[in-house]
Design an enzyme around this catalytic site. Structure first.
Site, mmCIF file in Angstrom:
data_model
loop_
_atom_site.group_PDB
_atom_site.id
_atom_site.type_symbol
_atom_site.label_atom_id
_atom_site.label_comp_id
_atom_site.label_asym_id
_atom_site.label_seq_id
_atom_site.Cartn_x
_atom_site.Cartn_y
_atom_site.Cartn_z
ATOM 1 C CG ASP A 151 -9.851 8.764 11.609
ATOM 2 O OD1 ASP A 151 -9.677 9.669 10.766
ATOM 3 O OD2 ASP A 151 -9.801 8.976 12.833
HETATM 4 C C1 BGC Z 1 -8.999 12.264 12.713
HETATM 5 C C2 BGC Z 1 -10.449 12.413 12.334
HETATM 6 C C3 BGC Z 1 -10.580 13.481 11.294
HETATM 7 C C4 BGC Z 1 -9.739 13.085 10.108
HETATM 8 C C5 BGC Z 1 -9.841 14.048 8.943
HETATM 9 C C6 BGC Z 1 -8.112 12.084 11.504
HETATM 10 O O1 BGC Z 1 -6.784 12.153 11.835
HETATM 11 O O2 BGC Z 1 -8.865 11.188 13.595
HETATM 12 O O3 BGC Z 1 -11.214 12.705 13.461
HETATM 13 O O4 BGC Z 1 -11.916 13.655 10.942
HETATM 14 O O5 BGC Z 1 -8.383 13.025 10.513
HETATM 15 O O6 BGC Z 1 -9.201 15.224 9.197
#
Ligand code: BGC
Length: 767
Positions: A297
């Site tokens: 993530d």
């Molecule tokens: C989130 C993810 C997301 C990623 C990209 C993160 O903060 O937890 O679910 O896909 O950002 O935007």
């Protein structure tokens, strides 16, 4: 022998010479009949260590951010790395022009011209928005959910994107956690079915189809169990819960062919999931045979340092790579550390090679090597985005997502003529909030508000007033409630308007940005002055329909007790107001069922239907003084609304539960049937739900577990027989070692229209 090897490498390199040149056009000269693995072999053989590590790097675009912003203006560095071929992917780059621009740099300026895979959070639609995922889950309509993912994929793919960071398949029992809006609720069975529907909707059956995108099951795993519902918190759960509750929707995603997985921000029992070999290597990649790639993530690799799990950046990079994280999202840690760690022997180059192989595999499957611009056709972009068929599909999904929670004296459906309707509330004339959280690709304020939907729907007189204000000013917005907490000046007008109306519609709930990432709440009531407004209005007119718009279960005890009609309308996306109007007027008979338990009080959380029984479960007889049983002294144990609950304008009756046998063998399948009749005055759709209870086992089993459901249309007066099967797949469970066991014993079965169904029978399973 050595010579043969050298020779074959030389032949490999020679045969590759034709596409080793920097330009994309030359890249097309892969031997046409070679399979993907061979192509990857030949490409890997040409890559420098930096180029390999580069494939494992994902940079955020230069436009939107969904996590902590990168420090300073580092765009120049990113451009430089793109030109060097040191970037494998970008996120939040979107639109055919933006994507073409970055794709052009890597394919035309970098040494090997390896195209980027372009990721984006297409969570509930791209431009044309579907309901938030939790709302979609309330439809229990797998076909509609799949269709909604298809629409999202088609629009995103037409806009340059080839990979969505969805579905989020995190099971959660904690509505304080803002991200419950993104998932399918609390149940692993329903969650698995929906995960499959979403993955197949996004990916179709051919990833190279330019109207599909690669899916990403996230956040692997346990993120939905963030302690106290507080975002980014730790998750301590036992292996039984992990295997039986958390992992099934991920497994279903892998089985449905999801090409990527994302780790989470959380730790799980002391180990950050981004550095968790057991989850990523043992379960996902070995046991489930997953051959796509895993992305971290946003900066979650780096956050292992902050957790206190690793001691420096270099060892953090090694830990994540060894655990099986193939790509680093906007963390810069692979970029800065990994090549050096390989060179100094701290991590094997094979680990890097394996990660790159996985990433290239998905790029080949997407057809990016044949044409890196295949998602960049501006004509298609115009045609596909906002296509009328898409608008119809999201509206259909929106209607199906609505849950009728209460309807005393048949206040609903509304009469279509000669009515004066008072429409009151901060969310009544809102066209931004219904779009919900996570809609980066769409434009603000493009939803149909409830007011617009109602005004278009009939000639009834609509008298609108806000009652309490919504805070839209950015500076105040950050105070999080988004709804005024101090100014009651609109109450008098609201009461005035309500007094003379035949029916009052109160549009209350949470603003769309009050749930989602980083939006944990400690209170689950109606934010701001909405509760007071509701009570004031009710004093002057009792014919109130409460239309809730929210991203999570709320504690609406007072409303449940007093307000005659309650409609759960979530955040329904672009077509929100039109869908709600159609349901309020009865042209669509609501059929949604809650995918998550609604608590009476925050103190009951975590509250979920498939809990264990406890050793002291007995509810004493009324009047009997009893203290020592599992209960609260100030609140009931029962939820406000149970999982699977939802009413209809018609009535459904269940009878004749038949089990083909009273005893089955361990590997046998039991057939069951039940008769469901529509005994009311409207045609409708009912979600027939099957639950089991394994009465005793080597591990204590939940009091109820959903093991089947069927959504059936039933005309007024019609009866249908619905059949189910229960076999080893439904009757077993995972033990604490993660082994799947099917144990003989006695099972109860329950069938009905919610998890609190009362029609039941039982059977035995023998060796
Ligand atoms: C989130 C993810 C997301 C990623 C990209 C993160 O903060 O937890 O679910 O896909 O950002 O935007």
């Amino acid at each position: 022998m050595k010579k043969i090897i050298i020779l074959s490498i030389a032949i490999g390199i020679l045969s590759l010479a034709s596409f080793a040149a920097p330009k994309f056009k030359k890249m097309r000269k892969f031997p046409p009949n070679d399979d993907i693995e061979k192509k990857i072999d030949s490409l890997l053989a040409l890559m420098t260590l930096e180029e390999k590590v580069g494939q494992m790097v994902q940079y955020n675009g230069f436009w939107d951010v969904t996590g902590p912003s990168p420090k300073g203006g580092n765009a120049e560095k990113k451009y430089e790395h793109l030109r060097k071929g040191w970037v494998g992917s970008m996120l939040t780059v979107r639109g055919t022009e933006e994507v073409r621009a970055v794709q052009k740099i890597v394919t035309e300026e970098s040494r090997l011209g390896i195209p980027l895979i372009i990721g984006f959070d297409v969570i509930h639609g791209y431009k044309t928005l579907s309901p938030i995922p939790l709302a979609e889950a309330a439809s229990w309509d797998l076909e509609a959910i799949k269709k909604s993912a298809e629409v999202a994929a088609a629009e995103a793919a037409a806009s340059g994107i080839n990979w969505t960071f969805a579905p989020m398949v995190d099971i959660s029992r904690d509505p304080r956690w803002g991200r419950v809006m993104e998932g399918a609720g609390e149940d692993p069975y329903l969650g698995s079915k929906i995960a499959k529907a979403r993955v197949t909707g996004f990916q179709g059956n051919d990833l190279s189809n330019p109207l599909t995108v690669a899916a990403c099951a996230k956040h692997f795993a346990g993120y939905g169990f963030a302690e106290a519902g507080r975002e980014y918190n730790k998750a301590d759960i036992g292996t039984v819960t992990l295997h039986n509750m958390v992992l099934p929707p991920f497994k279903a995603s892998a089985e449905a062919g999801a090409r990527t997985f994302m780790t989470g921000f959380n730790e799980l029992n002391g180990i950050p999931v981004t550095g968790n070999d057991y989850l990523l290597r043992d379960i996902l990649k070995k046991e489930w045979g997953f051959d796509g790639f895993v992305i971290s993530d946003w900066a979650s690799i780096e956050e292992m340092l902050t957790w206190g799990y690793t001691k420096d950046r270099a060892s953090t990079a090694v830990r994540a790579a060894e655990a099986g994280v193939d790509m680093d999202m906007e963390g810069n840690i692979y970029m800065e550390e990994l090549a050096n760690m390989v060179r100094t022997g701290k991590v094997k180059e094979e680990i890097v090679d394996e990660a790159v192989r996985r990433i290239l595999r998905v790029k080949f499957e997407l057809g990016l090597f044949e044409d890196p611009y295949k998602y960049c056709d501006p004509e298609r972009e115009k045609e596909v985005i906002g296509n009328p068929e898409h608008i119809e599909a999201v509206k259909d999904m929106a209607k199906k997502s609505i849950v009728l929670l209460k309807n005393e004296n048949n206040l609903l459906p509304l009469k279509k003529k000669e009515q004066t309707i008072a429409l009151i509330g901060p969310l009544a004339d809102e066209n931004n909030s219904p779009l919900g959280s996570w809609r980066l690709g769409s434009d603000d304020s493009t939803g149909v508000s409830l007011k617009t939907g109602l005004e278009k729907y009939s000639n009834n007189k609509i008298e609108y007033t806000q009652g309490v204000k919504l805070i839209t000013n950015q500076a105040e917005f950050t105070k999080e409630l988004h709804i005024n907490t101090t100014d009651t000046s609109g109450f008098e007008e609201a009461k005035e308007v309500a007094k003379n109306a035949d029916v009052v519609i109160m549009a209350l709930g949470e603003h769309g940005f009050l749930s989602g990432e980083g939006r944990s709440r400690t209170k689950l009531d109606l934010p701001g002055l909405q509760q007071e407004l509701l009570e004031e209005v009710y004093k002057v007119n009792k014919n109130v329909v409460l239309v809730l718009q929210n991203g999570r279960p709320l504690t609406i005890n007072w409303a449940e007790k007093n307000i005659p009609a309650i409609v759960e309308a979530w955040q329904l996306g672009s077509q929100s107001g039109n869908a709600i109007a159609e349901v309020l007027y009865g042209d669509y008979n609501p059929s949604g069922k809650l995918p998550m338990t609604f608590p009476r009080s925050v103190g009951q959380i975590p509250i979920y239907y498939n809990h264990k029984r406890t050793g002291r479960p007995v509810d004493p007889a009324p009047g009997e003084e009893q203290v020592f049983w599992s209960h609260y002294i100030d609140e009931e144990n029962a939820p406000l609304y149970p999982f699977g609950f939802g009413l209809s304008y018609t009535e459904f009756a269940y009878k004749n539960l038949q089990l083909a046998k009273k005893e089955i063998k361990k590997n046998e399948t039991l057939k069951l049937s039940v008769e469901v009749s529509n005994t009311g005055n409207y045609d409708g759709r009912e979600v027939v739900q099957l639950y089991i209870r394994d009465l005793y086992g080597s591990i204590i089993r939940p009091v109820k577990e959903l093991k089947g459901f069927e959504l059936i249309p039933l005309k007024k007066g019609e009866t249908k027989t619905v059949t189910f099967e229960l076999g080893p797949k439904e009757l077993g469970f995972y033990n604490e070692q993660g082994n799947y066991l099917v144990e003989p014993g006695e099972f109860q079965v329950f069938i009905g229209g919610s998890s609190e169904t009362s029609l039941e029978d039982s059977f035995f399973m023998v060796e």
